[in-house]
Design a protein around this motif. Sequence first.
Motif, mmCIF file in Angstrom:
data_model
loop_
_atom_site.group_PDB
_atom_site.id
_atom_site.type_symbol
_atom_site.label_atom_id
_atom_site.label_comp_id
_atom_site.label_asym_id
_atom_site.label_seq_id
_atom_site.Cartn_x
_atom_site.Cartn_y
_atom_site.Cartn_z
ATOM 1 N N ILE A 29 -13.655 -17.072 -18.550
ATOM 2 C CA ILE A 29 -12.845 -17.722 -17.521
ATOM 3 C C ILE A 29 -12.373 -16.697 -16.497
ATOM 4 O O ILE A 29 -12.391 -16.949 -15.280
ATOM 5 C CB ILE A 29 -11.644 -18.450 -18.163
ATOM 6 C CG1 ILE A 29 -12.128 -19.650 -18.982
ATOM 7 C CG2 ILE A 29 -10.648 -18.908 -17.096
ATOM 8 C CD1 ILE A 29 -11.033 -20.355 -19.750
ATOM 9 N N ALA A 30 -11.959 -15.524 -16.984
ATOM 10 C CA ALA A 30 -11.514 -14.466 -16.073
ATOM 11 C C ALA A 30 -12.620 -14.069 -15.106
ATOM 12 O O ALA A 30 -12.387 -13.935 -13.896
ATOM 13 C CB ALA A 30 -11.052 -13.253 -16.879
ATOM 14 N N ALA A 31 -13.827 -13.905 -15.631
ATOM 15 C CA ALA A 31 -14.950 -13.523 -14.766
ATOM 16 C C ALA A 31 -15.345 -14.661 -13.834
ATOM 17 O O ALA A 31 -15.629 -14.439 -12.644
ATOM 18 C CB ALA A 31 -16.146 -13.113 -15.628
ATOM 19 N N GLY A 32 -15.345 -15.891 -14.340
ATOM 20 C CA GLY A 32 -15.778 -17.025 -13.536
ATOM 21 C C GLY A 32 -14.839 -17.375 -12.404
ATOM 22 O O GLY A 32 -15.283 -17.859 -11.347
ATOM 23 N N LEU A 33 -13.557 -17.165 -12.592
ATOM 24 C CA LEU A 33 -12.568 -17.517 -11.567
ATOM 25 C C LEU A 33 -11.977 -16.288 -10.887
ATOM 26 O O LEU A 33 -11.003 -16.400 -10.136
ATOM 27 C CB LEU A 33 -11.455 -18.367 -12.187
ATOM 28 C CG LEU A 33 -11.905 -19.726 -12.737
ATOM 29 C CD1 LEU A 33 -10.727 -20.505 -13.290
ATOM 30 C CD2 LEU A 33 -12.614 -20.547 -11.661
ATOM 31 N N ASP A 34 -12.545 -15.116 -11.167
ATOM 32 C CA ASP A 34 -12.175 -13.870 -10.502
ATOM 33 C C ASP A 34 -10.695 -13.538 -10.679
ATOM 34 O O ASP A 34 -9.982 -13.266 -9.719
ATOM 35 C CB ASP A 34 -12.530 -13.933 -9.000
ATOM 36 C CG ASP A 34 -12.500 -12.546 -8.345
ATOM 37 O OD1 ASP A 34 -12.708 -11.557 -9.058
ATOM 38 O OD2 ASP A 34 -12.256 -12.481 -7.122
ATOM 39 N N VAL A 35 -10.242 -13.575 -11.935
ATOM 40 C CA VAL A 35 -8.886 -13.145 -12.270
ATOM 41 C C VAL A 35 -8.989 -12.152 -13.417
ATOM 42 O O VAL A 35 -10.044 -12.002 -14.044
ATOM 43 C CB VAL A 35 -7.980 -14.340 -12.674
ATOM 44 C CG1 VAL A 35 -7.815 -15.308 -11.513
ATOM 45 C CG2 VAL A 35 -8.551 -15.055 -13.902
ATOM 46 N N SER A 36 -7.889 -11.463 -13.720
ATOM 47 C CA SER A 36 -7.896 -10.491 -14.813
ATOM 48 C C SER A 36 -7.865 -11.211 -16.159
ATOM 49 O O SER A 36 -7.495 -12.389 -16.249
ATOM 50 C CB SER A 36 -6.699 -9.550 -14.702
ATOM 51 O OG SER A 36 -5.498 -10.261 -14.965
ATOM 52 N N VAL A 37 -8.242 -10.480 -17.218
ATOM 53 C CA VAL A 37 -8.195 -11.046 -18.559
ATOM 54 C C VAL A 37 -6.762 -11.408 -18.934
ATOM 55 O O VAL A 37 -6.503 -12.453 -19.546
ATOM 56 C CB VAL A 37 -8.787 -10.051 -19.589
ATOM 57 C CG1 VAL A 37 -8.531 -10.517 -21.023
ATOM 58 C CG2 VAL A 37 -10.282 -9.875 -19.361
ATOM 59 N N GLY A 38 -5.805 -10.561 -18.547
ATOM 60 C CA GLY A 38 -4.405 -10.856 -18.830
ATOM 61 C C GLY A 38 -3.942 -12.130 -18.159
ATOM 62 O O GLY A 38 -3.224 -12.945 -18.744
ATOM 63 N N LEU A 336 7.178 -24.713 -32.587
ATOM 64 C CA LEU A 336 5.831 -24.163 -32.597
ATOM 65 C C LEU A 336 5.471 -23.520 -31.269
ATOM 66 O O LEU A 336 4.895 -22.431 -31.213
ATOM 67 C CB LEU A 336 4.822 -25.277 -32.906
ATOM 68 C CG LEU A 336 4.622 -25.704 -34.358
ATOM 69 C CD1 LEU A 336 3.804 -26.984 -34.413
ATOM 70 C CD2 LEU A 336 3.925 -24.616 -35.141
ATOM 71 N N ASN A 337 5.814 -24.181 -30.188
ATOM 72 C CA ASN A 337 5.281 -23.780 -28.894
ATOM 73 C C ASN A 337 6.156 -22.828 -28.101
ATOM 74 O O ASN A 337 5.680 -22.222 -27.145
ATOM 75 C CB ASN A 337 4.958 -25.038 -28.077
ATOM 76 C CG ASN A 337 3.727 -25.720 -28.632
ATOM 77 O OD1 ASN A 337 2.608 -25.284 -28.396
ATOM 78 N ND2 ASN A 337 3.935 -26.776 -29.400
ATOM 79 N N ILE A 338 7.422 -22.659 -28.493
ATOM 80 C CA ILE A 338 8.174 -21.538 -27.921
ATOM 81 C C ILE A 338 7.465 -20.243 -28.306
ATOM 82 O O ILE A 338 7.252 -19.346 -27.476
ATOM 83 C CB ILE A 338 9.626 -21.547 -28.417
ATOM 84 C CG1 ILE A 338 10.413 -22.673 -27.739
ATOM 85 C CG2 ILE A 338 10.296 -20.204 -28.147
ATOM 86 C CD1 ILE A 338 11.844 -22.803 -28.236
ATOM 87 N N GLY A 339 7.061 -20.165 -29.555
ATOM 88 C CA GLY A 339 6.302 -18.996 -29.988
ATOM 89 C C GLY A 339 4.946 -18.916 -29.327
ATOM 90 O O GLY A 339 4.509 -17.841 -28.900
ATOM 91 N N ALA A 340 4.253 -20.051 -29.212
ATOM 92 C CA ALA A 340 2.919 -20.056 -28.615
ATOM 93 C C ALA A 340 2.953 -19.707 -27.136
ATOM 94 O O ALA A 340 1.956 -19.225 -26.584
ATOM 95 C CB ALA A 340 2.269 -21.422 -28.815
ATOM 96 N N ALA A 341 4.073 -19.936 -26.457
ATOM 97 C CA ALA A 341 4.205 -19.542 -25.051
ATOM 98 C C ALA A 341 4.602 -18.085 -24.921
ATOM 99 O O ALA A 341 4.027 -17.336 -24.120
ATOM 100 C CB ALA A 341 5.242 -20.434 -24.362
ATOM 101 N N ALA A 342 5.582 -17.663 -25.706
ATOM 102 C CA ALA A 342 6.103 -16.301 -25.573
ATOM 103 C C ALA A 342 5.133 -15.257 -26.111
ATOM 104 O O ALA A 342 4.968 -14.182 -25.524
ATOM 105 C CB ALA A 342 7.452 -16.187 -26.288
ATOM 106 N N GLY A 343 4.480 -15.562 -27.238
ATOM 107 C CA GLY A 343 3.606 -14.582 -27.867
ATOM 108 C C GLY A 343 2.496 -14.076 -26.962
ATOM 109 O O GLY A 343 2.369 -12.858 -26.737
ATOM 110 N N PRO A 344 1.651 -14.967 -26.393
ATOM 111 C CA PRO A 344 0.592 -14.492 -25.507
ATOM 112 C C PRO A 344 1.113 -13.814 -24.237
ATOM 113 O O PRO A 344 0.497 -12.868 -23.744
ATOM 114 C CB PRO A 344 -0.169 -15.778 -25.156
ATOM 115 C CG PRO A 344 0.109 -16.696 -26.284
ATOM 116 C CD PRO A 344 1.525 -16.396 -26.701
ATOM 117 N N ALA A 345 2.245 -14.299 -23.708
ATOM 118 C CA ALA A 345 2.800 -13.677 -22.510
ATOM 119 C C ALA A 345 3.231 -12.239 -22.790
ATOM 120 O O ALA A 345 2.951 -11.316 -22.008
ATOM 121 C CB ALA A 345 3.983 -14.496 -21.991
ATOM 122 N N ILE A 346 3.915 -12.029 -23.923
ATOM 123 C CA ILE A 346 4.317 -10.667 -24.296
ATOM 124 C C ILE A 346 3.083 -9.829 -24.609
ATOM 125 O O ILE A 346 2.981 -8.658 -24.227
ATOM 126 C CB ILE A 346 5.270 -10.701 -25.504
ATOM 127 C CG1 ILE A 346 6.539 -11.486 -25.162
ATOM 128 C CG2 ILE A 346 5.644 -9.278 -25.933
ATOM 129 C CD1 ILE A 346 7.444 -11.745 -26.349
#
Length: 388
Positions: A29-38, A336-346
């Motif tokens: 997705i990062a390569a296809g839409l020209d954004v960083s992996v992060g 469940l999703n407070i963790g699922a949002a914060a974890g990948p962002a951190i």
Amino acid sequence: MPLALYLLALAVFAMGTSEFMLAGLVPDIAAGLDVSVGTAGLLTSAFAAGMILGAPLMAAFARRWPARASLLGCLVLFAACHVVAAVTPVFSVLFATRVVAAVANAGFLAVALSTATRLVAPDQKGRALAVLLSGTTLATVAGVPAGALLGAALGWRATFWAVALLCVPAALGIAHGVRPGTRETSDRPGPSLATEIAQLRAPRLLAAMSLGALVNGGTFAAFTFLASIVTGVAGLAEVWVSLALVLFGAGSFVGVTVAGRLSDRHPRLTIGVATPVLLLGWVSVALLADRAVPLLVLVFLQGALAFAVGSSLIARVLYAASGAPTMGGSYATVALNIGAAAGPAIGAATLSSHGDLGPVWVAAALTGVALLAMVPSLRRVTETTVSS
């Protein structure tokens, strides 16, 4: 377990495939839409953020609707978002579809969690949750790896089309399997919305939600960037990403199944033993990720441990929120999703300074915080009394 519970799990399978599939698609997705992996990794946080907002809002809005209408409406909206995502060339639009799809997913899951616990005896919430979440774990075993292979063969957009198609049999199953009347409740009027929201002041509920969010945050921090760890740190070919996803999913299925059998009767033992082992496992992943065989073995073990602890804690949320029969499922979804949002962002924030293993150290840190917080609160969280 009643058939309707398994039909709900089928829909959760479709939604779980969507929620987890980015772990194998982020680099493409990062390569296809020209954004960083992060930046691409933040799509996972966007989905989780939509679920945090959507779960209580949708549960409150539709709390007096028949369960079947609520479930079908959410599933149709979810499928439509994936059609838009499959055709858009703009990252911001893809980001928006993830948020809206998450709101629909949240509404579905909040209703499904509440419905599932009413289909079984009051002391079988853990087993009912295990059946429902088996849809998610089977998604990581079959749906997500298949999506990764499909994305590698036909491009990441094909995976979004596939998820939209998965919603069709799920919708048919719900239409025929969930009775069209009101939700599975007694004839007595339930508590008011204000009374259900007031349950959030209960220390036992807050403790269970906080611990669940921390453990789930660690799981998603590492899992979201698993593809980069397999190819970048271990140096394996892209095809091994699918195997790693299968191993994680198989482990998560084992973890949820075993925990579902144990957590109702022995919650303190299940959570108290598995959590420190989970912490040691994340540290081991960080130290051994450059070795292919140990990494793949640990991926399986961490899937089992993470979902055993996480599902047990979410079951404790449902026990603690038994006084909120229509909103309790949304509280579990939010946790469940407070963790699922914060974890990948951190985790994404650590990529530039700590490389591909930064998210794994985030997983270890969040699990460690949960373990420290668990020491004084485990007895309260694992109380076995069930409110009427």
